[in-house]
Design a protein around this motif. Structure first.
Motif, PDB file in Angstrom:
ATOM      1  N   GLY A 123      72.144 129.319  59.616  1.00  0.00           N
ATOM      2  CA  GLY A 123      73.310 128.558  60.043  1.00  0.00           C
ATOM      3  C   GLY A 123      73.068 127.794  61.329  1.00  0.00           C
ATOM      4  O   GLY A 123      73.612 126.694  61.521  1.00  0.00           O
ATOM      5  N   TRP A 124      72.261 128.373  62.215  1.00  0.00           N
ATOM      6  CA  TRP A 124      71.913 127.672  63.463  1.00  0.00           C
ATOM      7  C   TRP A 124      71.120 126.413  63.149  1.00  0.00           C
ATOM      8  O   TRP A 124      71.380 125.338  63.716  1.00  0.00           O
ATOM      9  CB  TRP A 124      71.120 128.602  64.382  1.00  0.00           C
ATOM     10  N   ILE A 125      70.172 126.526  62.222  1.00  0.00           N
ATOM     11  CA  ILE A 125      69.414 125.345  61.805  1.00  0.00           C
ATOM     12  C   ILE A 125      70.348 124.335  61.151  1.00  0.00           C
ATOM     13  O   ILE A 125      70.310 123.127  61.441  1.00  0.00           O
ATOM     14  CB  ILE A 125      68.279 125.736  60.839  1.00  0.00           C
ATOM     15  N   ASP A 126      71.210 124.802  60.240  1.00  0.00           N
ATOM     16  CA  ASP A 126      72.122 123.892  59.531  1.00  0.00           C
ATOM     17  C   ASP A 126      73.012 123.119  60.494  1.00  0.00           C
ATOM     18  O   ASP A 126      73.199 121.903  60.343  1.00  0.00           O
ATOM     19  CB  ASP A 126      73.027 124.686  58.581  1.00  0.00           C
ATOM     20  N   ARG A 127      73.581 123.815  61.472  1.00  0.00           N
ATOM     21  CA  ARG A 127      74.569 123.181  62.349  1.00  0.00           C
ATOM     22  C   ARG A 127      73.935 122.417  63.504  1.00  0.00           C
ATOM     23  O   ARG A 127      74.424 121.349  63.887  1.00  0.00           O
ATOM     24  CB  ARG A 127      75.529 124.235  62.923  1.00  0.00           C
ATOM     25  N   VAL A 128      72.869 122.961  64.076  1.00  0.00           N
ATOM     26  CA  VAL A 128      72.312 122.392  65.311  1.00  0.00           C
ATOM     27  C   VAL A 128      71.201 121.377  65.025  1.00  0.00           C
ATOM     28  O   VAL A 128      71.159 120.301  65.623  1.00  0.00           O
ATOM     29  CB  VAL A 128      71.817 123.509  66.242  1.00  0.00           C
ATOM     30  N   TRP A 129      70.324 121.693  64.100  1.00  0.00           N
ATOM     31  CA  TRP A 129      69.228 120.772  63.778  1.00  0.00           C
ATOM     32  C   TRP A 129      69.777 119.741  62.796  1.00  0.00           C
ATOM     33  O   TRP A 129      69.384 119.688  61.633  1.00  0.00           O
ATOM     34  CB  TRP A 129      68.052 121.551  63.194  1.00  0.00           C
ATOM     35  N   ASN A 130      70.650 118.922  63.289  1.00  0.00           N
ATOM     36  CA  ASN A 130      71.513 118.128  62.439  1.00  0.00           C
ATOM     37  C   ASN A 130      71.084 116.658  62.393  1.00  0.00           C
ATOM     38  O   ASN A 130      70.280 116.194  63.205  1.00  0.00           O
ATOM     39  CB  ASN A 130      72.961 118.255  62.915  1.00  0.00           C
ATOM     40  N   HIS A 131      71.677 115.948  61.454  1.00  0.00           N
ATOM     41  CA  HIS A 131      71.428 114.519  61.255  1.00  0.00           C
ATOM     42  C   HIS A 131      71.782 113.727  62.512  1.00  0.00           C
ATOM     43  O   HIS A 131      72.829 113.925  63.110  1.00  0.00           O
ATOM     44  CB  HIS A 131      72.276 114.021  60.081  1.00  0.00           C
ATOM     45  N   GLY A 132      70.863 112.864  62.913  1.00  0.00           N
ATOM     46  CA  GLY A 132      71.073 112.077  64.116  1.00  0.00           C
ATOM     47  C   GLY A 132      70.518 112.739  65.365  1.00  0.00           C
ATOM     48  O   GLY A 132      70.339 112.086  66.384  1.00  0.00           O
ATOM     49  N   PHE A 133      70.225 114.038  65.261  1.00  0.00           N
ATOM     50  CA  PHE A 133      69.615 114.755  66.387  1.00  0.00           C
ATOM     51  C   PHE A 133      68.194 115.177  66.035  1.00  0.00           C
ATOM     52  O   PHE A 133      67.231 114.686  66.624  1.00  0.00           O
ATOM     53  CB  PHE A 133      70.444 115.980  66.768  1.00  0.00           C
ATOM     54  N   ALA A 134      68.049 116.069  65.088  1.00  0.00           N
ATOM     55  CA  ALA A 134      66.722 116.562  64.715  1.00  0.00           C
ATOM     56  C   ALA A 134      66.042 115.661  63.694  1.00  0.00           C
ATOM     57  O   ALA A 134      64.818 115.677  63.565  1.00  0.00           O
ATOM     58  CB  ALA A 134      66.823 117.989  64.176  1.00  0.00           C
ATOM     59  N   TYR A 135      66.815 114.897  62.952  1.00  0.00           N
ATOM     60  CA  TYR A 135      66.262 113.990  61.949  1.00  0.00           C
ATOM     61  C   TYR A 135      67.277 112.875  61.711  1.00  0.00           C
ATOM     62  O   TYR A 135      68.422 112.953  62.147  1.00  0.00           O
ATOM     63  CB  TYR A 135      65.964 114.734  60.636  1.00  0.00           C
ATOM     64  N   GLY A 136      66.833 111.812  61.042  1.00  0.00           N
ATOM     65  CA  GLY A 136      67.739 110.731  60.669  1.00  0.00           C
ATOM     66  C   GLY A 136      68.112 109.804  61.799  1.00  0.00           C
ATOM     67  O   GLY A 136      69.131 109.122  61.728  1.00  0.00           O
ATOM     68  N   SER A 137      67.288 109.756  62.846  1.00  0.00           N
ATOM     69  CA  SER A 137      67.578 108.874  63.974  1.00  0.00           C
ATOM     70  C   SER A 137      66.378 107.988  64.250  1.00  0.00           C
ATOM     71  O   SER A 137      65.230 108.380  64.021  1.00  0.00           O
ATOM     72  CB  SER A 137      67.906 109.696  65.228  1.00  0.00           C
ATOM     73  N   ALA A 138      66.634 106.807  64.754  1.00  0.00           N
ATOM     74  CA  ALA A 138      65.541 105.905  65.126  1.00  0.00           C
ATOM     75  C   ALA A 138      64.813 106.410  66.366  1.00  0.00           C
ATOM     76  O   ALA A 138      63.712 105.959  66.670  1.00  0.00           O
ATOM     77  CB  ALA A 138      66.088 104.501  65.370  1.00  0.00           C
ATOM     78  N   ARG A 139      65.434 107.346  67.086  1.00  0.00           N
ATOM     79  CA  ARG A 139      64.820 107.929  68.287  1.00  0.00           C
ATOM     80  C   ARG A 139      64.429 109.375  67.977  1.00  0.00           C
ATOM     81  O   ARG A 139      65.248 110.277  68.095  1.00  0.00           O
ATOM     82  CB  ARG A 139      65.795 107.899  69.467  1.00  0.00           C
ATOM     83  N   PRO A 140      63.191 109.636  67.545  1.00  0.00           N
ATOM     84  CA  PRO A 140      62.770 111.002  67.223  1.00  0.00           C
ATOM     85  C   PRO A 140      62.771 111.880  68.474  1.00  0.00           C
ATOM     86  O   PRO A 140      61.955 111.705  69.365  1.00  0.00           O
ATOM     87  CB  PRO A 140      61.363 110.825  66.655  1.00  0.00           C
ATOM     88  N   ARG A 141      63.686 112.821  68.546  1.00  0.00           N
ATOM     89  CA  ARG A 141      63.894 113.590  69.773  1.00  0.00           C
ATOM     90  C   ARG A 141      63.033 114.851  69.861  1.00  0.00           C
ATOM     91  O   ARG A 141      62.879 115.417  70.936  1.00  0.00           O
ATOM     92  CB  ARG A 141      65.365 113.968  69.890  1.00  0.00           C
ATOM     93  N   LEU A 142      62.507 115.320  68.733  1.00  0.00           N
ATOM     94  CA  LEU A 142      61.775 116.581  68.739  1.00  0.00           C
ATOM     95  C   LEU A 142      60.275 116.392  68.533  1.00  0.00           C
ATOM     96  O   LEU A 142      59.541 117.367  68.482  1.00  0.00           O
ATOM     97  CB  LEU A 142      62.328 117.506  67.639  1.00  0.00           C
ATOM     98  N   ARG A 143      59.829 115.162  68.442  1.00  0.00           N
ATOM     99  CA  ARG A 143      58.458 114.873  68.029  1.00  0.00           C
ATOM    100  C   ARG A 143      57.410 115.534  68.912  1.00  0.00           C
ATOM    101  O   ARG A 143      56.388 116.019  68.409  1.00  0.00           O
ATOM    102  CB  ARG A 143      58.235 113.365  68.001  1.00  0.00           C
ATOM    103  N   ASP A 144      57.578 115.570  70.208  1.00  0.00           N
ATOM    104  CA  ASP A 144      56.537 116.064  71.101  1.00  0.00           C
ATOM    105  C   ASP A 144      56.638 117.564  71.377  1.00  0.00           C
ATOM    106  O   ASP A 144      55.919 118.082  72.230  1.00  0.00           O
ATOM    107  CB  ASP A 144      56.584 115.304  72.431  1.00  0.00           C
TER     108      ASP A 144
END
Length: 217
Positions: A123-144
């Motif tokens: 559930g933490w992954i489902d809610r927090v690693w969410n679209h626009g944050f962890a994936y689905g954004s033009a700015r990859p925030r977790l890449r490094d």
């Protein structure tokens, strides 16, 4: 379903995340722990991981999902909107996103239940690693970032391999979550025979963490 033995333990420390303006030389780690009992073997291994990370110079934000009362249930406020990657999620989820974003290294310690993460971790992954944050954004925030999954399995290594579960479990965690969210430097370490391993469980978990940390040096 897998279970684990019980050992004497104390609650994990819950320090607040340090200011991003004051990084340590090693970096900042988010240590996620997902077991309801503070006397569990999972909790003990999380303690060892915390000790090793701090000894290596990391600042560590401990996220004990049960102790913090995280609600794993998806709500409309946190359901992804595929048409809106800039959707503003609930305050609880945004707070967790900030903790993920602040970390250079993420270590997750959890028991394998029904051949997957416990409900609170899923559930933490489902809610927090969410679209626009962890994936689905033009700015990859977790890449490094770097990520290590340490999972306790009740089967022996031979039993688990014989059931052909090692590959699917590893792929789900590393490729299905970490890699999918842009974290290419991700590893999975399985601690086998968690009901009877005793001290060998600590040796196994520590060797997995050691190999993961050494890879970055």
């Amino acid at each position: 379903m897998t279970y684990e033995n019980t050992t004497t333990s104390r609650p994990l420390p819950r320090p607040a995340p340090p200011s991003p303006a004051l990084p340590s030389s090693a970096g900042h780690a988010l240590l996620v722990h997902a077991h309801p009992r503070p006397d569990s073997l999972t909790a003990q291994l999380a303690h060892r991981a915390y000790a090793r990370l701090t000894a290596d110079g990391f600042t560590v934000d401990v996220l004990d999902l049960h102790a913090e009362g995280f609600d794993p249930r998806m709500t409309p406020a946190d359901e992804p909107d595929w048409a809106d990657p800039d959707k503003e999620y609930s305050p609880e989820v945004r707070a967790h996103m900030r903790r993920v974003a602040a970390a250079d290294t993420i270590v997750v310690v959890f028991p394998l239940w029904w051949f997957g993460p416990p409900a609170i971790l899923k559930g933490w992954i489902d809610r927090v690693w969410n679209h626009g944050f962890a994936y689905g954004s033009a700015r990859p925030r977790l890449r490094d970032k770097r990520m290590l999954w340490i999972s306790l399995v009740s089967y022996t290594r031979d039993q688990f391999a014989g059931l052909d579960w090692e590959g699917p479990v590893t792929r789900t965690l590393r490729a299905g979550i970490s890699n999918f969210c842009g974290i290419d430097d991700a590893a999975v370490h399985l601690v086998y025979d968690s009901l009877d391993a005793g001290e060998a469980a600590f040796t196994s978990a520590e060797s997995g963490l050691e190999a993961f940390l050494a890879k970055a040096e």
